[in-house]
Design a protein around this motif. Structure first.
Motif, PDB file in Angstrom:
ATOM      1  N   ALA A  68     194.309  36.983  12.273  1.00 23.92           N
ATOM      2  CA  ALA A  68     195.215  36.285  11.450  1.00 23.92           C
ATOM      3  C   ALA A  68     196.176  35.880  12.650  1.00 23.92           C
ATOM      4  O   ALA A  68     196.778  34.772  12.559  1.00 23.92           O
ATOM      5  N   GLY A  69     196.670  36.556  13.569  1.00 22.96           N
ATOM      6  CA  GLY A  69     197.574  36.374  14.814  1.00 22.96           C
ATOM      7  C   GLY A  69     197.038  35.095  15.706  1.00 22.96           C
ATOM      8  O   GLY A  69     197.876  34.230  15.732  1.00 22.96           O
ATOM      9  N   ILE A  70     195.788  35.200  16.055  1.00 22.64           N
ATOM     10  CA  ILE A  70     195.363  34.164  16.830  1.00 22.64           C
ATOM     11  C   ILE A  70     195.195  32.820  15.828  1.00 22.64           C
ATOM     12  O   ILE A  70     195.815  31.876  16.500  1.00 22.64           O
ATOM     13  N   ILE A  71     194.740  32.951  14.797  1.00 20.16           N
ATOM     14  CA  ILE A  71     194.405  31.556  14.042  1.00 20.16           C
ATOM     15  C   ILE A  71     196.025  31.323  13.661  1.00 20.16           C
ATOM     16  O   ILE A  71     196.163  29.857  13.727  1.00 20.16           O
ATOM     17  N   GLY A  72     196.876  32.049  13.181  1.00 17.52           N
ATOM     18  CA  GLY A  72     198.070  31.711  12.822  1.00 17.52           C
ATOM     19  C   GLY A  72     199.105  31.219  13.894  1.00 17.52           C
ATOM     20  O   GLY A  72     199.682  30.066  13.595  1.00 17.52           O
ATOM     21  N   GLY A  73     199.019  31.933  15.038  1.00 24.79           N
ATOM     22  CA  GLY A  73     199.664  31.375  16.226  1.00 24.79           C
ATOM     23  C   GLY A  73     199.337  30.075  16.987  1.00 24.79           C
ATOM     24  O   GLY A  73     200.142  29.285  17.079  1.00 24.79           O
ATOM     25  N   LEU A  74     198.044  29.900  16.851  1.00 25.24           N
ATOM     26  CA  LEU A  74     197.530  28.575  17.458  1.00 25.24           C
ATOM     27  C   LEU A  74     197.376  27.664  16.250  1.00 25.24           C
ATOM     28  O   LEU A  74     197.680  26.440  16.955  1.00 25.24           O
ATOM     29  N   ILE A  99     197.246  26.359   3.227  1.00 22.96           N
ATOM     30  CA  ILE A  99     196.671  26.691   4.467  1.00 22.96           C
ATOM     31  C   ILE A  99     196.780  28.086   4.558  1.00 22.96           C
ATOM     32  O   ILE A  99     195.840  28.746   5.077  1.00 22.96           O
ATOM     33  N   TYR A 100     197.714  28.855   4.020  1.00 16.95           N
ATOM     34  CA  TYR A 100     197.801  30.365   4.067  1.00 16.95           C
ATOM     35  C   TYR A 100     196.699  31.001   3.414  1.00 16.95           C
ATOM     36  O   TYR A 100     196.265  31.935   3.800  1.00 16.95           O
ATOM     37  N   THR A 101     196.252  30.528   2.086  1.00 19.99           N
ATOM     38  CA  THR A 101     195.411  30.967   1.235  1.00 19.99           C
ATOM     39  C   THR A 101     193.881  31.098   1.896  1.00 19.99           C
ATOM     40  O   THR A 101     193.285  31.737   1.961  1.00 19.99           O
ATOM     41  N   ILE A 102     193.557  29.767   2.467  1.00 19.98           N
ATOM     42  CA  ILE A 102     192.429  29.511   3.377  1.00 19.98           C
ATOM     43  C   ILE A 102     192.445  30.378   4.329  1.00 19.98           C
ATOM     44  O   ILE A 102     191.212  31.192   4.599  1.00 19.98           O
ATOM     45  N   THR A 103     193.540  30.718   4.981  1.00 17.71           N
ATOM     46  CA  THR A 103     193.493  31.445   6.215  1.00 17.71           C
ATOM     47  C   THR A 103     193.417  33.033   5.838  1.00 17.71           C
ATOM     48  O   THR A 103     192.632  33.679   6.543  1.00 17.71           O
ATOM     49  N   ALA A 104     194.020  33.270   4.801  1.00 17.47           N
ATOM     50  CA  ALA A 104     194.123  34.815   4.419  1.00 17.47           C
ATOM     51  C   ALA A 104     192.580  35.090   3.843  1.00 17.47           C
ATOM     52  O   ALA A 104     192.164  36.137   4.197  1.00 17.47           O
ATOM     53  N   PHE A 105     191.911  34.082   3.211  1.00 18.20           N
ATOM     54  CA  PHE A 105     190.538  34.448   2.804  1.00 18.20           C
ATOM     55  C   PHE A 105     189.578  34.616   3.854  1.00 18.20           C
ATOM     56  O   PHE A 105     188.739  35.512   4.174  1.00 18.20           O
TER      57      PHE A 105
END
Length: 369
Positions: A68-74, A99-105
Motif C-alpha cells: 500500500a505504501g509503495i503503490i500509494g507513494g508512487l 482510486i483508493y477503493t481499487i488500491t485497497a482491494f
C-alpha cells in the motif's frame, strides 16, 4: 545541455522517490502500531485460539502495508493530488474514493491470499484460498480497515497539500514551532522577474496572461524542488525564492536554480509559442545575509522574512536592465560559492549604486561558457 538534463531528471526522480519512501515508512509504521494494538487487545481478552499464527498474520500485515505504501507513494497519492487540483471538490473526492477503493482491494487481496494460503497450508492459487479471500471482502474486518485507512489516506493528502502550500522544507519547521517566535536566520534570496511583463499582459489580455503566469510558475517549480529552494512569495509576475545557507551553497544550489529554470523554459519553448505566441524571458537577483523570520498575521497567518537583505536583493534584480544582463548577484553571495556549476563562469561588474541605498554595491554576473 544533455548532461545537465540528465542531472535535472535524476534530481527530480530522487525527489519523487523520496516522498514515496516517506509515505511508505509512515504507513508501515502506522499499520504495525495498529496490528500490535489489536493483537494486545485480543490477547488480553483471551480471544485468540491456539490456531492463531502470529508470524503469518504479521507477515500478511507487512505485505499489505508495504505494498500500500509503495503503490500509494508512487502512484495513488500523486493521482489523488492531480484530481484535487483539476476538478471540483465533489468530483475530486469521487475520483479519490475510486482510486483508493481499487488500491485497497488489490493490496488486501495480496495480503489475504498469502495469509489464507498459510492457514490452509495450500498454494496461493488454490481454489479454497481464493474463496476464503473473497469472503474476507464481505467481513467486518475489511470494512473497518477500509474506513480507517481511508481516513489515513485523506490525512496524508491534506499533509501533502499543506506542505505544498508552505513550500518544501518549511512545513516540518512550522510543525516544530520554529516560526512561532521571531528568530534570526542567515539566508539566500533570489528575486526572479519576467521581462516585459506589462507588454505581455497587454498583448495577451487578463485571462490569457494569468494562465501564462500560472504555466511559467508551474514549469519552473521542478528547478526549485531539485535545488532545495523555498518559494517565499509570488508577487504579480515575480517570484521570491529562498534557501537556508547550507542548502543553498551546497553544490551551488541557489545559483544552479536559475540555470535549471532557463533549461526548463527552453525545453517548453514550442509549447509557449503555440499557446501564447512568445517564450517568457526573466531576470534574477541574488543576495544573502541575516533576516528575521517568524509568523505574521491574525486573520491570515503566514511565515515572513524581514531585513535589508530582501530589499537589496530586489534592487539588485532591478539593476539587470541597466547593466544588460539576466542574472546579477552581490559580491557577498558570489564569494560564498566554493565551486561554480560546470560551464558557468563569474564576471565582476564593479561597484554600482542601487536605488534607495546610500552606498554602492559590488555586483557580479555569471555566464555560460
Amino acid at each position: 545541455m544533455a548532461e545537465k538534463s540528465f542531472w535535472s531528471s535524476r534530481r527530480q526522480i530522487w525527489a519523487y522517490l523520496r516522498r514515496a519512501l516517506w509515505v511508505t515508512i509512515a504507513w508501515v509504521l502506522i499499520s504495525n502500531v495498529m496490528f500490535f494494538y489489536e493483537y494486545s487487545i485480543l490477547a488480553s481478552n483471551r480471544v485468540l485460539t491456539t490456531e492463531y499464527d502470529f508470524l503469518s498474520n504479521f507477515i500478511a500485515n507487512l505485505i499489505i502495508s508495504t505494498s500500500a505504501g509503495i503503490i500509494g507513494g508512487l502512484l495513488t497519492i500523486h493521482l489523488m493530488e492531480r484530481a484535487l487540483r483539476r476538478f471540483s471538490f465533489i468530483n475530486a473526492f469521487l475520483i479519490i474514493l475510486m482510486i483508493y477503493t481499487i488500491t485497497a482491494f488489490l493490496v488486501s487481496a495480496a495480503g489475504n491470499i498469502y495469509l489464507q494460503g498459510q492457514n490452509l497450508d495450500l498454494p496461493i492459487y488454490d481454489e479454497d484460498v481464493l474463496e476464503e479471500t473473497f469472503f474476507f471482502f464481505s467481513s467486518w474486518m475489511f470494512v473497518k480497515n477500509y474506513l480507517i485507512w481511508l481516513f489515513i489516506v485523506l490525512v496524508t493528502l491534506i499533509i501533502m497539500m499543506v506542505n505544498d502550500r508552505f513550500g518544501p522544507g518549511v512545513f516540518p519547521d512550522y510543525l516544530l514551532g520554529k516560526y512561532f517566535r521571531p528568530k534570526q536566520e542567515r539566508r539566500i534570496f533570489m528575486f526572479a522577474d519576467i521581462r516585459n511583463a506589462t507588454g505581455i499582459a497587454e498583448q495577451l489580455g487578463e485571462a490569457r496572461y494569468f494562465n501564462f503566469l500560472k504555466d511559467f510558475f508551474r514549469d519552473i517549480a521542478p528547478a526549485v524542488v531539485r535545488t532545495y529552494g523555498e518559494v517565499y512569495q509570488y508577487v504579480g509576475d515575480e517570484v521570491v525564492l529562498s534557501w537556508k545557507m547550507k542548502r543553498g551553497l551546497k553544490n551551488s544550489n541557489a545559483l544552479l536554480c536559475y540555470y535549471l529554470m532557463k533549461e526548463l523554459i527552453s525545453n517548453k519553448a514550442e509549447k509557449y509559442e503555440a499557446k501564447y505566441g512568445l517564450v517568457p524571458e526573466f531576470k534574477v537577483g541574488y543576495h544573502c545575509g541575516n533576516v528575521m523570520s517568524g509568523e505574521l498575521g491574525q486573520i491570515k497567518r503566514e511565515i515572513a522574512f524581514s531585513g535589508d537583505v530582501l530589499n537589496t536583493a530586489a534592487r539588485i534584480q532591478s539593476s539587470c536592465n541597466s547593466l544588460g544582463v539576466d542574472i546579477l548577484a552581490s559580491e557577498d553571495f558570489a564569494q560564498l560559492l566554493v565551486k561554480l556549476p560546470e560551464g558557468i563562469s563569474e564576471k565582476n561588474l564593479g561597484a554600482h549604486p542601487l536605488k534607495g541605498k546610500s552606498e554602492s554595491l559590488t555586483l557580479v554576473t555569471f555566464t555560460e561558457q
